[in-house]
Design a protein around this motif. Structure first.
Motif, mmCIF file in Angstrom:
data_model
loop_
_atom_site.group_PDB
_atom_site.id
_atom_site.type_symbol
_atom_site.label_atom_id
_atom_site.label_comp_id
_atom_site.label_asym_id
_atom_site.label_seq_id
_atom_site.Cartn_x
_atom_site.Cartn_y
_atom_site.Cartn_z
ATOM 1 N N PHE A 101 -5.112 42.010 6.545
ATOM 2 C CA PHE A 101 -5.768 42.000 6.955
ATOM 3 C C PHE A 101 -7.103 43.824 7.629
ATOM 4 O O PHE A 101 -7.449 44.504 8.694
ATOM 5 C CB PHE A 101 -4.584 43.213 7.531
ATOM 6 C CG PHE A 101 -3.319 42.244 7.199
ATOM 7 C CD1 PHE A 101 -2.855 41.690 8.759
ATOM 8 C CD2 PHE A 101 -2.410 41.340 6.217
ATOM 9 C CE1 PHE A 101 -1.178 40.710 9.443
ATOM 10 C CE2 PHE A 101 -0.965 41.075 6.887
ATOM 11 C CZ PHE A 101 -1.163 40.061 8.051
ATOM 12 N N ARG A 129 8.606 55.034 14.671
ATOM 13 C CA ARG A 129 8.215 53.722 13.665
ATOM 14 C C ARG A 129 7.816 53.376 12.041
ATOM 15 O O ARG A 129 8.213 52.075 11.950
ATOM 16 C CB ARG A 129 6.819 53.627 14.342
ATOM 17 C CG ARG A 129 7.079 53.699 15.739
ATOM 18 C CD ARG A 129 7.457 52.007 16.454
ATOM 19 N NE ARG A 129 6.788 51.186 16.258
ATOM 20 C CZ ARG A 129 5.361 50.714 16.258
ATOM 21 N NH1 ARG A 129 5.494 51.429 17.682
ATOM 22 N NH2 ARG A 129 4.740 49.849 16.437
ATOM 23 N N GLY A 150 3.028 41.208 9.928
ATOM 24 C CA GLY A 150 2.826 41.283 11.703
ATOM 25 C C GLY A 150 3.276 42.805 11.704
ATOM 26 O O GLY A 150 2.324 43.178 12.603
ATOM 27 N N SER A 151 4.391 42.900 11.769
ATOM 28 C CA SER A 151 4.619 44.734 12.257
ATOM 29 C C SER A 151 3.537 45.676 12.249
ATOM 30 O O SER A 151 3.906 46.105 13.240
ATOM 31 C CB SER A 151 6.545 44.217 12.101
ATOM 32 O OG SER A 151 7.242 43.691 12.312
ATOM 33 N N CYS A 152 3.681 45.467 10.879
ATOM 34 C CA CYS A 152 2.603 46.828 9.752
ATOM 35 C C CYS A 152 1.130 46.972 10.840
ATOM 36 O O CYS A 152 0.919 47.785 11.472
ATOM 37 C CB CYS A 152 2.897 46.434 8.617
ATOM 38 S SG CYS A 152 4.278 46.816 7.741
ATOM 39 N N PHE A 153 1.021 45.230 10.722
ATOM 40 C CA PHE A 153 -0.092 45.702 11.361
ATOM 41 C C PHE A 153 -0.616 45.838 12.508
ATOM 42 O O PHE A 153 -1.280 46.286 13.462
ATOM 43 C CB PHE A 153 -0.885 43.542 11.504
ATOM 44 C CG PHE A 153 -2.348 43.910 11.215
ATOM 45 C CD1 PHE A 153 -3.884 44.024 11.009
ATOM 46 C CD2 PHE A 153 -2.509 42.914 12.680
ATOM 47 C CE1 PHE A 153 -4.308 43.916 11.411
ATOM 48 C CE2 PHE A 153 -3.892 42.784 13.057
ATOM 49 C CZ PHE A 153 -4.782 42.707 12.936
ATOM 50 N N GLY A 154 0.351 44.791 13.272
ATOM 51 C CA GLY A 154 0.353 45.712 14.663
ATOM 52 C C GLY A 154 0.327 46.619 15.418
ATOM 53 O O GLY A 154 -0.239 46.991 16.304
ATOM 54 N N PHE A 155 1.511 47.907 14.239
ATOM 55 C CA PHE A 155 1.215 48.804 14.602
ATOM 56 C C PHE A 155 0.390 49.718 14.304
ATOM 57 O O PHE A 155 -0.163 50.677 14.997
ATOM 58 C CB PHE A 155 3.012 49.511 14.172
ATOM 59 C CG PHE A 155 2.609 51.048 13.798
ATOM 60 C CD1 PHE A 155 3.192 51.620 14.495
ATOM 61 C CD2 PHE A 155 3.281 51.784 12.772
ATOM 62 C CE1 PHE A 155 2.218 53.306 14.844
ATOM 63 C CE2 PHE A 155 3.052 53.386 12.704
ATOM 64 C CZ PHE A 155 3.395 53.560 13.517
ATOM 65 N N THR A 157 -2.661 48.467 14.435
ATOM 66 C CA THR A 157 -3.808 48.406 15.095
ATOM 67 C C THR A 157 -3.697 49.230 16.592
ATOM 68 O O THR A 157 -4.106 49.939 17.291
ATOM 69 C CB THR A 157 -4.033 47.171 15.498
ATOM 70 O OG1 THR A 157 -3.976 46.445 14.776
ATOM 71 C CG2 THR A 157 -4.799 46.378 17.060
ATOM 72 N N GLU A 158 -2.420 50.019 16.959
ATOM 73 C CA GLU A 158 -1.652 50.137 18.294
ATOM 74 C C GLU A 158 -2.235 51.538 18.131
ATOM 75 O O GLU A 158 -3.174 52.658 19.219
ATOM 76 C CB GLU A 158 -0.249 50.367 18.141
ATOM 77 C CG GLU A 158 0.333 49.552 19.255
ATOM 78 C CD GLU A 158 2.209 49.535 18.991
ATOM 79 O OE1 GLU A 158 2.146 50.374 19.046
ATOM 80 O OE2 GLU A 158 2.613 48.703 19.049
#
Length: 272
Positions: A101, A129, A150-155, A157-158
């Motif tokens: 990631f 979060r 995916g949840s961690c990576f998306g957060f 990235t946000e």
């Protein structure tokens, strides 16, 4: 570092470990005398949101980057560093995801090893979060762990996108950093790079240093030394030839600058 106004949060220590430790989340709590943790090198990507306490992230070359409440300290896979905790109470929220990631964020210019500490600010929603990710990870079945990744990576990235949006000329600075990494054996001045990205040099240097923590000239030197380190380990080229390839006037100038950044002469580095 000056303490910021605190927000309310759960300061109960908690650790959730999954996927052989490469997927983690939780809350770290310390209350000790000042302590130095040396030679940290993770094999995963580990964002840490600091809520209480102060200290310094220390790079392998000795650069000290202060952190405190509201800092997002990002331990990047394979990046050697040290961490100094000031005396007193320390609390953070964290998660860790597998190393691949990191490569994606690096390629998108959202992360840089030269900027391991980011000012995210103290926000209750960020705390919620992080806690939510720990809850999710604890509840997932083994076959669902990629969903938590995916949840961690998306957060993450946000957060990083939000930081880039509020920082002026971020795209130009990242383009300039890419140019500074190219053709490391040739002479190119930071002023030329500033002109190529459409900025005056004083403004480019100021914002570059603000975003990445070091000046454009220093950034180029660091990238050159890293390239030489890789070459020393992977080839038997004579030091004189390496010095000439990377534009040094003589081997003595090369050895002096290499020693300053690597902590030892090039010949000794090759033998290690």
């Amino acid at each position: 570092m000056k303490q910021k106004n605190e927000i309310r949060f759960d300061a109960t220590a908690r650790s959730v470990f999954r996927y052989a430790g490469r997927l983690q989340a939780g809350t770290s709590v310390l209350n000790t005398a000042a302590v130095l943790r040396s030679n940290i090198r993770n094999d995963f990507l580990n964002p840490t949101y600091i809520l209480r306490g102060t200290g310094q992230y220390i790079t392998a070359t000795g650069r000290k980057i202060p952190y405190g409440p509201g800092s997002l300290m990002i331990r990047m896979p394979g990046v050697l560093h040290h961490q100094f905790h000031d005396a007193g109470e320390y609390v953070d929220k964290y998660f860790a995801i597998p190393a691949p990631f990191f490569q994606a964020l690096l390629e998108q210019k959202l992360l840089s090893p030269d900027r391991p500490v980011i000012d995210a600010g103290l926000h209750s929603w960020l705390v919620a979060r992080f806690d939510g990710l720990a809850d999710e990870l604890a509840a997932r079945g083994e076959r669902e762990l990629t969903l938590s990744m995916g949840s961690c990576f998306g957060f993450l990235t946000e957060i990083l996108l939000a930081v880039t949006v509020r920082e002026p000329h971020y795209a130009e600075i990242r383009e300039g950093a890419s140019l500074l990494e190219q053709n490391l054996g040739q002479r190119i001045s930071p002023a030329e790079v500033a002109a190529k990205v459409g900025m005056t040099y004083p403004n480019f240097r100021r914002l570059f240093t603000l975003h990445l923590g070091i000046s454009p000239a220093e950034y180029r030197i660091r990238r050159r030394i890293e390239k030489i380190q890789s070459l020393l380990k992977s080839s038997d080229l004579p030091l004189k030839e390496i010095a000439a390839t990377f534009g040094y006037a003589d081997i003595y100038t090369f050895s002096r600058q290499f020693s300053r950044y690597a902590g030892m002469p090039p010949g000794e580095f090759r033998r290690h």
